[in-house]
Design an enzyme around this catalytic site. Structure first.
Site, PDB file in Angstrom:
ATOM      1  N   ASP A   9      57.551  25.360 -52.855  1.00 47.09           N
ATOM      2  CA  ASP A   9      56.989  24.104 -53.333  1.00 47.09           C
ATOM      3  C   ASP A   9      55.781  23.782 -52.449  1.00 47.09           C
ATOM      4  OD1 ASP A   9      56.969  21.427 -54.622  1.00 47.09           O
ATOM      5  OD2 ASP A   9      57.539  20.784 -52.610  1.00 47.09           O
ATOM      6  N   ALA A  10      54.862  22.974 -52.950  1.00 48.39           N
ATOM      7  CA  ALA A  10      53.640  22.677 -52.193  1.00 48.39           C
ATOM      8  C   ALA A  10      53.747  21.390 -51.381  1.00 48.39           C
ATOM      9  CB  ALA A  10      52.443  22.596 -53.149  1.00 48.39           C
ATOM     10  N   TYR A  11      53.855  20.260 -52.073  1.00 47.11           N
ATOM     11  CA  TYR A  11      53.716  18.952 -51.421  1.00 47.11           C
ATOM     12  C   TYR A  11      55.009  18.535 -50.729  1.00 47.11           C
ATOM     13  CZ  TYR A  11      49.449  19.035 -54.051  1.00 47.11           C
ATOM     14  OH  TYR A  11      48.230  19.416 -54.555  1.00 47.11           O
ATOM     15  N   ARG A  45      54.594   8.266 -52.368  1.00 47.97           N
ATOM     16  CA  ARG A  45      55.331   9.493 -52.661  1.00 47.97           C
ATOM     17  C   ARG A  45      56.507   9.213 -53.592  1.00 47.97           C
ATOM     18  NH1 ARG A  45      55.275  14.811 -53.647  1.00 47.97           N
ATOM     19  NH2 ARG A  45      56.997  15.946 -52.672  1.00 47.97           N
ATOM     20  N   ASN A 122      54.326  21.034 -58.980  1.00 43.28           N
ATOM     21  CA  ASN A 122      53.933  20.063 -59.993  1.00 43.28           C
ATOM     22  C   ASN A 122      52.430  19.828 -59.995  1.00 43.28           C
ATOM     23  OD1 ASN A 122      56.450  19.448 -61.097  1.00 43.28           O
ATOM     24  ND2 ASN A 122      56.829  17.751 -59.704  1.00 43.28           N
TER      25      ASN A 122
END
Length: 226
Positions: A9-11, A45, A122
């Protein structure tokens, strides 16, 4: 089966989602924002994620950059800050999020050990490309996969299928790593071998599946993959 592909996942996993607000708060003239930045960052967030889930359920998909802006607008209004210049600056900084300190070496070690690596996020392609460039990790990634290609947010199975299709592998071949408990649950349900990166020391989410491993950072991912 042996792990062939390590997917992140990135964030919140590779990139520090608090960095934009923290960096803006340190800039001269941001005293009003500095007094509230942790609250704003957390609410930003929270709403960013909530809006992805609600849109997925309602079948109202839009790009993640729009969701990110909507979450920020909510957070700023919630604390009574109406500052167009601040909003612009925060969004600019979000395109330049820093990677967590251990990320470059961890990815480099995976590549040296022969693993394929990818982001599954996402995020829409433009914001992901900007973050990857800013962090300098592009050469260590074989793919950057965005849900924009399937038109629905995580944790829908169609998102995780992007990995098996891109790498022509089975779920058992994949080690999936996320800082989001709900994302980890979705990945386990799909069949990935999964790691939850619990940097904040949170309780495990009460969902339909649990990750095989829980870590406090990404340093030992190469050891888990071997």
């Amino acid at each position: 089966m042996a792990i062939r592909v390590c997917v992140f996942d990135a964030y919140g996993t590779l990139f520090d989602v608090s960095a934009a607000a923290r960096d803006a708060a340190a800039e001269p003239g941001r005293e009003a924002f500095a007094a509230h930045w942790p609250e704003i960052s957390a609410l930003w967030r929270q709403k960013q994620l909530e809006y992805t889930w609600l849109r997925a359920i309602a079948g109202q998909h839009i790009d993640f950059w729009t969701v990110t802006q909507d979450g920020l607008d909510y957070a700023l209004e919630a604390v009574g800050l109406d500052d167009v210049a601040l909003r612009t600056r925060l969004l600019e900084l979000y395109h330049q999020l820093s990677a967590y300190p251990e990320v470059p070496q961890m990815l480099a070690t995976l590549k040296e050990n022969g693993y394929q690596t990818a982001i599954l996020s996402n995020g829409e392609p433009g914001m992901l490309d900007a973050a990857v460039r800013s962090a300098g990790i592009g050469p260590m990634l074989d793919a950057v996969l965005s849900v924009q290609d399937v038109g629905i947010f995580k944790p829908h199975d169609r998102v995780y299928t992007m990995v098996t299709e891109r790498f022509a592998c089975t779920p058992d071949d994949v080690l999936f790593v996320s800082s989001n408990g709900w994302d980890a649950a979705g990945a386990v349900g799909f069949g990935f071998q999964t790691v939850w990166v619990n940097r904040a020391g949170l309780p495990m989410d009460r969902l339909w599946a649990k990750p095989a491993h829980t870590l406090t950072d990404l340093t030992t991912i190469p050891e888990l993959a071997s």
